[in-house]
Design a protein around this motif. Sequence first.
Motif, PDB file in Angstrom:
ATOM      1  N   LEU A 129      82.323  24.471  23.313  1.00 16.68           N
ATOM      2  CA  LEU A 129      83.113  26.246  24.049  1.00 16.68           C
ATOM      3  C   LEU A 129      84.468  26.175  25.132  1.00 16.68           C
ATOM      4  CD1 LEU A 129      82.009  28.954  25.175  1.00 16.68           C
ATOM      5  CD2 LEU A 129      81.161  28.480  26.710  1.00 16.68           C
ATOM      6  N   TYR A 133      88.802  27.199  22.011  1.00 18.00           N
ATOM      7  CA  TYR A 133      89.705  28.467  21.896  1.00 18.00           C
ATOM      8  C   TYR A 133      90.335  28.412  20.413  1.00 18.00           C
ATOM      9  CZ  TYR A 133      87.748  30.186  26.278  1.00 18.00           C
ATOM     10  OH  TYR A 133      86.888  30.629  27.049  1.00 18.00           O
ATOM     11  N   TYR A 147      88.310  37.558  24.917  1.00 19.09           N
ATOM     12  CA  TYR A 147      89.128  36.675  23.664  1.00 19.09           C
ATOM     13  C   TYR A 147      88.711  35.183  22.441  1.00 19.09           C
ATOM     14  CZ  TYR A 147      91.618  36.713  28.286  1.00 19.09           C
ATOM     15  OH  TYR A 147      91.836  37.200  29.840  1.00 19.09           O
ATOM     16  N   ASN A 149      86.360  32.875  20.366  1.00 15.06           N
ATOM     17  CA  ASN A 149      85.818  31.725  20.539  1.00 15.06           C
ATOM     18  C   ASN A 149      84.894  31.250  19.522  1.00 15.06           C
ATOM     19  OD1 ASN A 149      84.539  28.776  21.441  1.00 15.06           O
ATOM     20  ND2 ASN A 149      85.147  29.246  23.268  1.00 15.06           N
ATOM     21  N   PRO A 161      90.760  31.314  28.252  1.00 12.41           N
ATOM     22  CA  PRO A 161      90.204  29.084  28.578  1.00 12.41           C
ATOM     23  C   PRO A 161      91.094  28.866  29.792  1.00 12.41           C
ATOM     24  CG  PRO A 161      92.022  30.867  26.534  1.00 12.41           C
ATOM     25  CD  PRO A 161      91.397  31.523  27.695  1.00 12.41           C
TER      26      PRO A 161
END
Length: 230
Positions: A129, A133, A147, A149, A161
């Motif tokens: 994780l 990103y 975001y 991911n 991030p």
Amino acid sequence: DDHIPSLGYAWTHTGFLDAFDAKAVRRGYQVYKEVCATCHSLEKIHFRELEGKTHSKEELIAMAAEIDVVDGPNDEGEMFERPGKLSDPLPKPYANEEAGRAANGGALPPDLSLMAKARHGGVDYIFALLTGYCDAPAGKVMLPGLYYNPYFAGGAIAMPPPLQDGQVEYADGTPATMSQMSRDVSVFLNWAAEPEHDERKLQGFKYLTVLGLTLAVTGYYKRFRWSTLK
Ligand code: HEM
């Protein structure tokens, strides 16, 4: 949970007799403290549990004393503030869930104490994780404040991030690359979720050793006792 591949990273603590890399645990605490703790609590860990793991007792007493802890009620029925001590949990970033959500666009940064256990993939998931990103694939519409991911369920996470190269300065001189910090904080969070890990493996090894010896002696003794009957 099929979005998390079996990554099989080369951790040094996952073998059946392997202990945590103590230096990585210490560096990982630093990453947690300087970066993650802005948004995430680690409420199951108290300062005293870090003794001999990340810091010495003297260092921890000094670290705990830097925070203000609300305690009480005292004899007059009032709450009061006092400096932290070894038995206090690590400080939380937000007073309550509402404050946590308000600061993160409605999403709640979860407590990280058991995160290495809570998600499928465990410590591999945390590392994936943190390092995963990237740009969203063409055609995927990202809502503001989310975001991309690929390791997060659904692919859109409210956590920006968190790590960039050089964000912390390690006292042991290890270059603080994004992936190094991700690795170290993953090891630290794995330790936090299983503080008994090293002791458990040591005791298991002793148990199996004694069991093996006992079996050998019993087997030999049995042969000897039964030899007249064969
Ligand atoms: C979620 C780790 C830093 C805000 C998460 C999750 C993990 C994590 C494991 C859970 C993902 C899941 O539910 O599967 C970390 C680590 C950090 C860090 C190790 C430090 C290196 C931060 C920071 C912020 C933040 C600095 C705030 C600016 C959040 C939020 C969520 C989250 C809002 C919930 C995401 C959602 O539900 O969409 N983090 N985090 N994190 N984190 Fe972090």
